[in-house]
Design an enzyme around this catalytic site. Sequence first.
Site, mmCIF file in Angstrom:
data_model
loop_
_atom_site.group_PDB
_atom_site.id
_atom_site.type_symbol
_atom_site.label_atom_id
_atom_site.label_comp_id
_atom_site.label_asym_id
_atom_site.label_seq_id
_atom_site.Cartn_x
_atom_site.Cartn_y
_atom_site.Cartn_z
ATOM 1 N N TYR A 18 -24.981 3.564 12.324
ATOM 2 C CA TYR A 18 -26.383 3.565 12.726
ATOM 3 C C TYR A 18 -27.101 2.257 12.385
ATOM 4 O O TYR A 18 -28.237 2.040 12.823
ATOM 5 C CB TYR A 18 -27.120 4.746 12.089
ATOM 6 C CG TYR A 18 -26.924 6.033 12.856
ATOM 7 C CD1 TYR A 18 -27.382 6.154 14.164
ATOM 8 C CD2 TYR A 18 -26.269 7.114 12.282
ATOM 9 C CE1 TYR A 18 -27.196 7.325 14.886
ATOM 10 C CE2 TYR A 18 -26.079 8.288 12.991
ATOM 11 C CZ TYR A 18 -26.549 8.384 14.296
ATOM 12 O OH TYR A 18 -26.356 9.541 15.012
ATOM 13 N N GLU A 105 -7.508 26.506 10.476
ATOM 14 C CA GLU A 105 -7.899 25.409 11.373
ATOM 15 C C GLU A 105 -9.350 25.492 11.799
ATOM 16 O O GLU A 105 -10.084 24.499 11.747
ATOM 17 C CB GLU A 105 -6.994 25.406 12.611
ATOM 18 C CG GLU A 105 -7.417 24.396 13.663
ATOM 19 C CD GLU A 105 -6.674 24.523 14.981
ATOM 20 O OE1 GLU A 105 -7.111 23.909 15.960
ATOM 21 O OE2 GLU A 105 -5.651 25.244 15.034
ATOM 22 N N ASP A 163 -3.852 27.184 15.471
ATOM 23 C CA ASP A 163 -3.572 27.613 16.835
ATOM 24 C C ASP A 163 -2.108 27.363 17.189
ATOM 25 O O ASP A 163 -1.497 26.399 16.724
ATOM 26 C CB ASP A 163 -4.447 26.852 17.834
ATOM 27 C CG ASP A 163 -5.866 27.379 17.906
ATOM 28 O OD1 ASP A 163 -6.103 28.511 17.456
ATOM 29 O OD2 ASP A 163 -6.748 26.655 18.415
#
Length: 315
Positions: A18, A105, A163
């Site tokens: 930033y 996860e 997954d």
Amino acid sequence: MHEAVTENVPVTKRDIYYQDVPLFKEQRIVDNIVDDIAASLKLERSDLNVRATSKGIFCGSTLNVCLSSGDVIHGNDSEASLIPVGEDVETFRVDEDLAWVLIIEKDAVFQTLCHLNASNHPLLPGKGLLITGKGYPDMATRHLVKTLCDSLPKTVPIMALVDGDPYGLDILSVYKYGSSRLRHENGKLAARRVKWMGLWSSELSRLGIDKDALIPISQHDEKKALSMLQRPQDVMPAKWRKELMYMLHSRRKAEIEILSGSVNSSTILASYPMLPPSTEGEAMQRKPLLHYLHVKLSQLVAFKHIMVRPEEQQL
């Protein structure tokens, strides 16, 4: 970063981004620059006074985090607590009755299990600790997992639920073997004790999940799987390789959430006949994900043989 070092004022990668958004354009540009500088100088990011931004959380009353400020983060069995960055941690304190650790996860699955009080659920074998990095883990989450792997008795399994797709397996690989981008820090962060609990593509049919209920793999999934199969054996166990090949052959993948939508507990029970009849309780029947954890944890947790430690361990 020069100012952070000379003035001894810590900054985050986000702070650097930033400072000049038009120049950097994307956060990952800053991430790569900082990591490349640290690797070139053979330093850690903390040596440059660049701190990671925390995103990982944990759930479980067996863990307390003592901060260098003197404050203590007390773990809770029904609410998540933020994992602080390593520079702020004085020590981790773990109760002697911790029986298992589960890395998850996805934040959504983590929150579901946290809501069910899974870390202290009467149908699960002993008290546990839930951890999530919300996808690919941040440094603070990896630091906690690595510390637990180095310090807990071998009788306490440290497992991961991801997954059943190439990206889930890649996230597991980051925990266990480290990331290629931070290769120079993998010695401090790679947690090789982590075991893959599931979700396995090869077990889905046994759980009564119809192939049509699974998601077809995409070109990105296929490319990722083929790339992972090229990795050397020391970072690609035979079981992982087998599951990736099964996934490519079946052309299907499965997300953890499918355990809540397409499978019931009676099917899981039939798939694992070694379970005692007492596990067929009404509560377990209503929560197949919890039942799945019971099955896997019961196989892995040496609950009757956990070492008797002092009142608390300091990690």
